[in-house]
Motif scaffolding. Sequence first.
Motif, PDB file in Angstrom:
ATOM      1  N   HIS A  60       0.831  -1.203   0.000  1.00  0.00           N
ATOM      2  CA  HIS A  60       0.000   0.000   0.000  1.00  0.00           C
ATOM      3  C   HIS A  60       0.867   1.255   0.000  1.00  0.00           C
ATOM      4  CE1 HIS A  60       0.715   1.239   4.209  1.00  0.00           C
ATOM      5  NE2 HIS A  60       0.901  -0.056   4.416  1.00  0.00           N
ATOM      6  N   SER A  61       0.356   2.321  -0.575  1.00  0.00           N
ATOM      7  CA  SER A  61       0.959   3.659  -0.539  1.00  0.00           C
ATOM      8  C   SER A  61       2.387   3.692  -1.077  1.00  0.00           C
ATOM      9  CB  SER A  61       0.954   4.210   0.902  1.00  0.00           C
ATOM     10  OG  SER A  61      -0.327   4.102   1.472  1.00  0.00           O
ATOM     11  N   LYS A  62       2.616   2.996  -2.163  1.00  0.00           N
ATOM     12  CA  LYS A  62       3.941   2.995  -2.770  1.00  0.00           C
ATOM     13  C   LYS A  62       4.071   4.144  -3.762  1.00  0.00           C
ATOM     14  CE  LYS A  62       5.389  -0.539  -0.519  1.00  0.00           C
ATOM     15  NZ  LYS A  62       6.382  -0.342   0.558  1.00  0.00           N
ATOM     16  N   SER A  63       5.288   4.614  -3.939  1.00  0.00           N
ATOM     17  CA  SER A  63       5.549   5.770  -4.795  1.00  0.00           C
ATOM     18  C   SER A  63       5.465   5.389  -6.265  1.00  0.00           C
ATOM     19  CB  SER A  63       6.938   6.340  -4.483  1.00  0.00           C
ATOM     20  OG  SER A  63       7.927   5.346  -4.688  1.00  0.00           O
ATOM     21  N   GLY A 102       4.342  12.563   4.139  1.00  0.00           N
ATOM     22  CA  GLY A 102       5.442  12.350   3.221  1.00  0.00           C
ATOM     23  C   GLY A 102       5.069  11.713   1.902  1.00  0.00           C
ATOM     24  N   LYS A 103       3.772  11.522   1.653  1.00  0.00           N
ATOM     25  CA  LYS A 103       3.333  10.928   0.389  1.00  0.00           C
ATOM     26  C   LYS A 103       2.219  11.776  -0.232  1.00  0.00           C
ATOM     27  CE  LYS A 103       4.594   6.295   1.927  1.00  0.00           C
ATOM     28  NZ  LYS A 103       4.150   4.909   2.203  1.00  0.00           N
ATOM     29  N   PRO A 104       2.521  13.043  -0.518  1.00  0.00           N
ATOM     30  CA  PRO A 104       1.476  13.957  -1.002  1.00  0.00           C
ATOM     31  C   PRO A 104       0.950  13.604  -2.387  1.00  0.00           C
ATOM     32  CG  PRO A 104       3.636  14.983  -1.197  1.00  0.00           C
ATOM     33  CD  PRO A 104       3.837  13.696  -0.441  1.00  0.00           C
ATOM     34  N   TYR A 105       1.720  12.823  -3.178  1.00  0.00           N
ATOM     35  CA  TYR A 105       1.303  12.508  -4.545  1.00  0.00           C
ATOM     36  C   TYR A 105      -0.011  11.747  -4.588  1.00  0.00           C
ATOM     37  CZ  TYR A 105       3.652   8.197  -3.093  1.00  0.00           C
ATOM     38  OH  TYR A 105       4.049   7.083  -2.403  1.00  0.00           O
ATOM     39  N   LEU A 106      -0.351  11.026  -3.512  1.00  0.00           N
ATOM     40  CA  LEU A 106      -1.591  10.255  -3.494  1.00  0.00           C
ATOM     41  C   LEU A 106      -2.817  11.159  -3.570  1.00  0.00           C
ATOM     42  CD1 LEU A 106      -0.695   7.571  -0.795  1.00  0.00           C
ATOM     43  CD2 LEU A 106      -0.934   7.215  -3.251  1.00  0.00           C
TER      44      LEU A 106
END
Length: 371
Positions: free
Chosen positions: A58-61, A337-341
């Motif tokens: 889950h939540s991979k770049s 730290g994962k704003p791209y989602l």
Amino acid sequence: MNTSSNSLSQLALQRFKKNFWGVFSFWFVLLFFFLALGAYLIAPDDSENANQMHLPIHSKSPGFTVTMLEIPSAVRTNEKSWWSQLFFGKKMVNNEIPINSYAFEKDQLKVTTYHEGAIEGLEKNYNIAETFPEENSTKKIEAKYIQQKTFLLGTDKYGRDLLSRMLVGIRISLSIGFVAVFISLVIGMSLGAIAGYFGGKTDAAIMWLINITWSIPTLLLVIAITLALGKGFWQVFIAVGLTMWVEVARVVRGQVMGVKKMQYVTAARALGFGHTRIIIKHIIPNVLAPLIVISAANFAAAILIESGLSFLGIGAQPPMPSWGSMIKDHYSYIILGKPYLAIIPGVAIMGLVMAFMLIGNALRDALDVKT
């Protein structure tokens, strides 16, 4: 009359072609339309609603790659037709497991499930004959059921392919735009034409309804209608469409009040034509120019309203992918730290809305008779 009409149409088209941003936006929207049409053909995850979950990843770049083991399902379901798969995707029958390593030992397939850092993956053994009854060769099993899978836009918090969800989500945005604009045009043109053509008490009654509807905040009215009709895909279409007809009706009313005084309308009355024919055949075709511009703006507004409703949880319901619900699910990841989602669907909404607004501006300039 026809020659003049054709000449004006050609002149407007030439003006539109000279507007760089208008033409660029038109092709941008057309690209999105074809992506929506062939979403399940293009998407890496072609299951229904692109809902294949892989919680370990889950939540991979974006660009994340993993080895994926596919376990055939023992349950056999009827295959959908090609047309059904094109519009609704395939039934999810096989189970996919992310793994770090695998090895064939005699009649067993030994795998280590995906893990990161100090966390150790689970070791699992699969009997080859029972798990892969249709294959009797380890090379065929390796080629068919063990593959490297790359997630170009990464994965969401449930481990679903974000690119596939984005592609299928285009359908929601474009569909809400088309249906909402169609409903608003049907209601707005009808009431606006009747009010402008007949005037008097009819006009006063319709204007009273328009002013009452206009005084209610759009989003609040949409939420009220949605709660009354229930949560769901089609309910949102109807709710948004029922709140966007007011501006159409006001513009049509004003245009009709001017057009009905023209000589060709007077001639049509003298020839004994009925009111319905005069409105449909002679008046409506001459007030379409501003409606086209309004429709482009309403299309953009419908996309924003649907995204807002999905963000609030009363729009398209899970597991149906919606850009608004994607932002809702991942807005907290902006500070993790994962704003791209959240940024990826947000940029998609912004781009599509801006494209329709630029098309509307280009159409306004092209159809302006004063230029």
